[in-house]
Design a protein around this motif. Structure first.
Motif, mmCIF file in Angstrom:
data_model
loop_
_atom_site.group_PDB
_atom_site.id
_atom_site.type_symbol
_atom_site.label_atom_id
_atom_site.label_comp_id
_atom_site.label_asym_id
_atom_site.label_seq_id
_atom_site.Cartn_x
_atom_site.Cartn_y
_atom_site.Cartn_z
ATOM 1 N N ALA A 30 2.859 4.743 -1.644
ATOM 2 C CA ALA A 30 1.851 3.570 -1.365
ATOM 3 C C ALA A 30 1.223 3.341 -0.233
ATOM 4 C CB ALA A 30 3.407 2.191 -0.851
ATOM 5 N N GLU A 31 1.210 4.621 1.084
ATOM 6 C CA GLU A 31 0.674 4.408 2.245
ATOM 7 C C GLU A 31 -0.331 5.749 1.237
ATOM 8 O OE1 GLU A 31 3.303 4.244 5.914
ATOM 9 O OE2 GLU A 31 3.020 5.862 4.844
ATOM 10 N N LYS A 32 -0.439 6.485 0.701
ATOM 11 C CA LYS A 32 -1.212 6.578 0.951
ATOM 12 C C LYS A 32 -2.164 6.417 -0.517
ATOM 13 C CE LYS A 32 0.724 11.657 0.320
ATOM 14 N NZ LYS A 32 1.614 12.631 -0.372
ATOM 15 N N GLN A 33 -2.068 6.077 -1.294
ATOM 16 C CA GLN A 33 -3.217 4.463 -2.140
ATOM 17 C C GLN A 33 -3.358 3.731 -1.557
ATOM 18 O OE1 GLN A 33 -2.899 5.757 -5.267
ATOM 19 N NE2 GLN A 33 -4.674 4.373 -5.151
ATOM 20 N N ALA A 34 -2.892 2.377 -0.668
ATOM 21 C CA ALA A 34 -3.499 2.169 0.631
ATOM 22 C C ALA A 34 -4.746 3.235 1.419
ATOM 23 C CB ALA A 34 -2.197 1.579 1.548
#
Ligand code: UTP
Length: 410
Positions: A30-34
């Protein structure tokens, strides 16, 4: 459909910002996508301007722009006010509160508007502004749409506060919030700081983005639907300001100008306010640090200083002209600031001294996009009590003094 890692790398390489992926592999999905989304949304093309900052502020030829002064306003007050009230009653006037700033100088944590200036009772900055606007609502016997610009950093806190306080008696249907855009913050070499391992350091992109943000939020449709033709933009920090002032609205309409600017007589030639002028024949504002000695000492035909009227961030824009110029790029301002960042070891540092740049557009540059402007003089002691600092000049203390003098109970 966010950006892929490959696409992000390509963009970062183009702008020399690959370092922001340093911790990418440590991040959750999720952090990667954010982070990829943030990279996609960030305008990196503006950043390299900080490497040749001195080229940015090239002014044209400056000449005086006469202000409408108090004697003339008083002589026409009734007629201006009638015209203004008519426009307000016809629903043609809206108000835009610029409250997306960080208020770093005041040094309180929350949004500036939730600051309490009261002494024996609670009196919040937002409350002062709503009270001022209510005066006009009562006078006109008509509600005025109020658009409130916030930023990613203070949106939720602002909305929650206003709701909790019941909009200080304002009608909920007439209050609309929208968020401004954010811009990346960089070190002195134009490299974007990280504020978290998966987050670029950002700050609000200045108050000059308000109209684009209003448009992007979809609220411009409401403006059209409601037939709003004028928007009175004002800063959160002047607790004495008059909003949708019928006399000011009427004067701007009667003088056939597409923008009106409230101004005050400077209290010293070198006072730190921007002054109204013409630049290459179009209305403009010279910032105090751009004011040469020659301009500072120039006189008009009456022997008064030619650049005498300072702006107080209260402008009445004609919506049609804002729309006509919305695509024009405003001048970029690059400001030195203290920017929290991750050091080499990934620890968050909150610097005590400026350590890089923020990138901003300013509402005052929008004036130069307009074909005609009415500088409209107001009495400083009655309409100008800015709260920038906790103490000293333009502070909570000075504003309290002015509020008291104007009969506001603290
Ligand atoms: P200031 O220039 O005083 O900036 O804003 P600031 O961020 O509030 O305060 P400091 O400099 O960090 O102490 C003038 C007005 O423009 C709004 C502010 O909220 C204030 O009403 N503003 C400023 C925005 O709405 N967005 C911004 O990005 C910057």
């Amino acid at each position: 459909m966010g950006m892929t890692l490959e696409q992000a790398k390509e963009k970062l390489e183009k702008y020399g910002q690959q370092h922001v992926l340093k911790y990418y592999e440590e991040l959750s999905e999720a952090e990667k996508q954010a982070l990829l989304d943030q990279i996609e949304a960030t305008d990196m093309s503006i950043l390299e301007a900080c490497l040749h900052k001195e080229d940015l502020a090239q002014k044209g030829v400056i000449s005086p722009l006469a202000a409408m002064q108090i004697p003339e306003i008083e002589a026409n007050r009734e007629s201006f006010t009638e015209t203004g009230l008519e426009a307000i009653r016809a629903g043609k006037v809206g108000a835009v509160l610029l409250a997306g700033g960080m208020g770093t100088r005041l040094g309180s944590d929350g949004p500036k508007g939730v600051y309490n200036v009261g002494l024996t009772r609670k009196l919040y900055i937002f409350e002062c502004l709503i009270n001022n606007l209510m005066d006009v609502v009562k006078q006109a016997d008509a509600w005025i749409h109020l658009f409130v610009m916030t930023s990613d950093k203070n949106h939720d806190a602002t909305v929650t506060f206003m709701k909790e306080k019941n909009y200080f008696g304002y009608r909920e249907e007439y209050v609309h919030f929208f968020e401004q855009e954010m811009a990346a913050a960089t070190d002195y070499n134009g490299k974007i700081y990280l504020e978290e391992k998966g987050r670029l350091s950002t700050s609000p992109n200045g108050n000059g983005g308000w109209f684009i943000s209003l448009k992007n939020s979809g609220l411009l449709d409401l403006v059209h639907r409601e037939g709003i033709e004028w928007l009175n933009v004002f800063a959160v920090d002047n607790v004495l300001q008059r909003i949708a002032d019928p006399c000011f609205v009427g004067a701007t309409i009667q003088k056939n100008c597409v923008v009106g600017a409230k101004v005050v007589k400077k209290n010293a030639p070198d006072e730190k306010v921007g002054v109204m002028c013409l630049e290459d024949g179009k209305p403009s504002i010279v910032e105090y640090y751009e004011l040469t000695d020659e301009l500072m000492n120039a006189k008009d035909e009456n022997g008064d200083p030619a650049y005498y009227f300072g702006v107080i961030l209260n402008y009445l824009f004609k919506v049609a002209d804002l729309e006509r110029t919305v695509e024009n790029k405003l001048q970029l301002h690059i400001v030195e600031k203290k920017i929290p960042y991750l050091d080499e070891n990934g620890n968050l540092v909150k610097p005590q001294q400026p350590n890089g740049y923020k990138f901003e557009n300013l509402v005052l540059d929008m004036i130069h996009e307009m074909d005609s402007c009415l500088p409209f003089e107001v009495v400083r002691e009655k309409e100008f009590a800015p709260i920038k600092n906790a103490t000293g000049v333009d502070s909570v203390e000075s504003a309290r003094e002015l509020l008291k003098r104007n009969g506001v109970e603290l």
